[in-house]
Design a protein around this motif. Sequence first.
Motif, PDB file in Angstrom:
ATOM      1  N   ALA A  62       0.813  -1.142   0.087  1.00 57.27           N
ATOM      2  CA  ALA A  62       0.056   0.002   0.274  1.00 57.27           C
ATOM      3  C   ALA A  62       0.905   1.331  -0.027  1.00 57.27           C
ATOM      4  O   ALA A  62       1.935   1.336   0.586  1.00 57.27           O
ATOM      5  CB  ALA A  62      -0.870  -0.022   1.415  1.00 57.27           C
ATOM      6  N   ARG A  63       0.357   2.347  -0.522  1.00 54.12           N
ATOM      7  CA  ARG A  63       0.941   3.381  -0.789  1.00 54.12           C
ATOM      8  C   ARG A  63       1.377   4.063   0.706  1.00 54.12           C
ATOM      9  O   ARG A  63       0.729   4.270   1.330  1.00 54.12           O
ATOM     10  CB  ARG A  63       0.153   4.661  -1.484  1.00 54.12           C
ATOM     11  N   SER A  64       2.664   4.403   0.853  1.00 48.67           N
ATOM     12  CA  SER A  64       3.337   4.849   2.138  1.00 48.67           C
ATOM     13  C   SER A  64       4.785   5.372   1.764  1.00 48.67           C
ATOM     14  O   SER A  64       5.136   5.661   0.634  1.00 48.67           O
ATOM     15  CB  SER A  64       3.172   3.985   3.442  1.00 48.67           C
ATOM     16  N   SER A  65       5.654   5.358   2.952  1.00 47.87           N
ATOM     17  CA  SER A  65       6.856   5.925   2.568  1.00 47.87           C
ATOM     18  C   SER A  65       7.496   4.681   2.116  1.00 47.87           C
ATOM     19  O   SER A  65       7.367   3.638   2.693  1.00 47.87           O
ATOM     20  CB  SER A  65       7.623   6.388   3.677  1.00 47.87           C
ATOM     21  N   ASN A  68       9.153   2.691   5.224  1.00 51.91           N
ATOM     22  CA  ASN A  68       7.983   1.833   5.967  1.00 51.91           C
ATOM     23  C   ASN A  68       7.715   0.775   5.395  1.00 51.91           C
ATOM     24  O   ASN A  68       7.396  -0.252   6.058  1.00 51.91           O
ATOM     25  CB  ASN A  68       6.854   2.941   6.186  1.00 51.91           C
ATOM     26  N   LEU A  69       7.530   0.796   4.197  1.00 56.64           N
ATOM     27  CA  LEU A  69       7.213  -0.681   3.266  1.00 56.64           C
ATOM     28  C   LEU A  69       8.157  -1.452   3.626  1.00 56.64           C
ATOM     29  O   LEU A  69       7.893  -2.608   3.895  1.00 56.64           O
ATOM     30  CB  LEU A  69       6.875  -0.104   1.717  1.00 56.64           C
ATOM     31  N   TYR A  72       8.187  -2.845   7.139  1.00 54.42           N
ATOM     32  CA  TYR A  72       7.065  -3.806   7.754  1.00 54.42           C
ATOM     33  C   TYR A  72       7.137  -5.254   6.961  1.00 54.42           C
ATOM     34  O   TYR A  72       6.794  -6.042   7.328  1.00 54.42           O
ATOM     35  CB  TYR A  72       5.707  -3.309   7.928  1.00 54.42           C
ATOM     36  N   ASP A  79       3.759  -1.453  11.113  1.00 56.22           N
ATOM     37  CA  ASP A  79       2.458  -2.064  10.783  1.00 56.22           C
ATOM     38  C   ASP A  79       2.074  -1.121   9.170  1.00 56.22           C
ATOM     39  O   ASP A  79       2.303  -0.004   9.202  1.00 56.22           O
ATOM     40  CB  ASP A  79       1.117  -1.828  11.580  1.00 56.22           C
ATOM     41  N   PRO A  80       1.487  -1.947   8.423  1.00 60.15           N
ATOM     42  CA  PRO A  80       1.188  -1.304   7.073  1.00 60.15           C
ATOM     43  C   PRO A  80       0.173  -0.367   7.557  1.00 60.15           C
ATOM     44  O   PRO A  80      -0.685  -0.344   8.150  1.00 60.15           O
ATOM     45  CB  PRO A  80       0.792  -2.564   6.251  1.00 60.15           C
ATOM     46  N   THR A  81       0.246   0.556   6.303  1.00 61.57           N
ATOM     47  CA  THR A  81      -0.964   1.859   6.265  1.00 61.57           C
ATOM     48  C   THR A  81      -1.918   1.198   5.794  1.00 61.57           C
ATOM     49  O   THR A  81      -3.284   1.606   6.176  1.00 61.57           O
ATOM     50  CB  THR A  81      -0.536   2.942   5.474  1.00 61.57           C
ATOM     51  N   ASN A  82      -2.148   0.104   5.104  1.00 57.21           N
ATOM     52  CA  ASN A  82      -3.162  -0.431   4.415  1.00 57.21           C
ATOM     53  C   ASN A  82      -3.154  -1.723   3.952  1.00 57.21           C
ATOM     54  O   ASN A  82      -1.827  -2.155   3.552  1.00 57.21           O
ATOM     55  CB  ASN A  82      -4.023   0.525   3.243  1.00 57.21           C
ATOM     56  N   THR A 241      -0.902  -8.234   2.799  1.00 58.85           N
ATOM     57  CA  THR A 241      -0.176  -6.910   2.992  1.00 58.85           C
ATOM     58  C   THR A 241       0.969  -6.398   2.090  1.00 58.85           C
ATOM     59  O   THR A 241       0.816  -5.089   1.708  1.00 58.85           O
ATOM     60  CB  THR A 241       0.779  -7.391   4.350  1.00 58.85           C
TER      61      THR A 241
END
Length: 420
Positions: A62-65, A68-69, A72, A79-82, A241
């Motif tokens: 899911a789209r994040s930094s 962060n991807l 996790y 944790d993932p954003t989505n 995920t």
Amino acid sequence: MSRFPLPRLALRSVLNRRATALLTALTVAISVTLFLGVEKVRHGARASFENTISGTDLIVGARSSPINLLLYSIFHIGDPTNAISWQSYEAVSGAPSVAWTVPISLGDSHRGFRVVGTDNRFFEHYKYANRRDLEFENGGPLEDTFSAVIGARVADELGYEVGGELIVAHGGGEFSFVQHDQNPFTLTGILAPTGTPVDRSVFVRLDGLDAIHDGAGPGEDHAGDAHTEDDHAHAEPDQITAFLVGLDHPAAALRLQRQVNTYPDEALQAIIPGMALVQLWSVIGAAETTLTLIAAFVVLTGLVSILTAILTSLNERRREMAILRALGARPHHIFALLVSEAALLALAGAVLGTALTYGLLAVLAPVLEARYAILIAQLWPGLYDLAIVAAVTGAAALLGAFPAWRAYRNSLADGMTIRV
């Protein structure tokens, strides 16, 4: 002085005070050992960190930094954003340049260790440390819906063996109030140590995770095929995920990354693992800089010990210097003698420290590789080590110029006078 060549005279002078010289050289040796050891482990740790995942061209989530991807999906931190839909996963998997994909589903744990929902393609395609394959220390890959594979650290800390059972809990913390104890998983394999997050992970099948959340027991069919051995045939989850992507041609990574990042049906993000690892290291790399500075100051301490040893002996050696003058030594000979002694002590300490460093690395390298995946690429001295020895010797000679200058002045002042 022509009868007594300077290097020979310096060596005899050092041997005449062998106890003090030995302790001083040993101080330098320990400081050089610490410095070189820190440098070797630092470079090995960085290379191993960057090789936590190898052979994977893209990670999609899911789209994040990007960091962060990476954290996790690979390090199992945070944790993932989505979540992302299975339809999006299939759309990317079907792209022309994609050779293989490995789905990953997170969100559960076992006694503080992350549970990773995936399939046997993970053990086939996940590589680390310059494309090294995962190997099984005992047992084999996932079999039916309620089978599990654990990393080496999980097995060591919890004392698990193949054939045992474990209970998955909801959530990623060490403690959970939602235990899926009605659906135990049976261990089919234990992975060999890698020094990566794989060692601290529990791997189960995607349909197994769906089954425990849907309430289906180990003896019941989940979506009609709970016990199939074909990873591609089991029931498809609604969402996952993240997933790993391998390409036929790595050159296609940028093009596919752009397509994923602009995917119209869902907010997805694709990252190149190597680039994300470099970014992450730049964030946490301050620690390695600190270690290097500390080790450099330790070396400086060792050099100062040489300066201290020579300075404290100057008054005791004024008689010695006067005798040398009586034998024909010039003041500049006295200066050169003390500088040579400082350089000789530093050279002996640096060489001893280098030998000690590689001796320790030869013993500890297998442990560092097995437990921490820190690969020490070179276990013998190279040009860098020779440069360190030369730098330490040169720095000692430079520092030795101060007590040598004082001895030079004393020699001029004393002349032929012998002070007692």
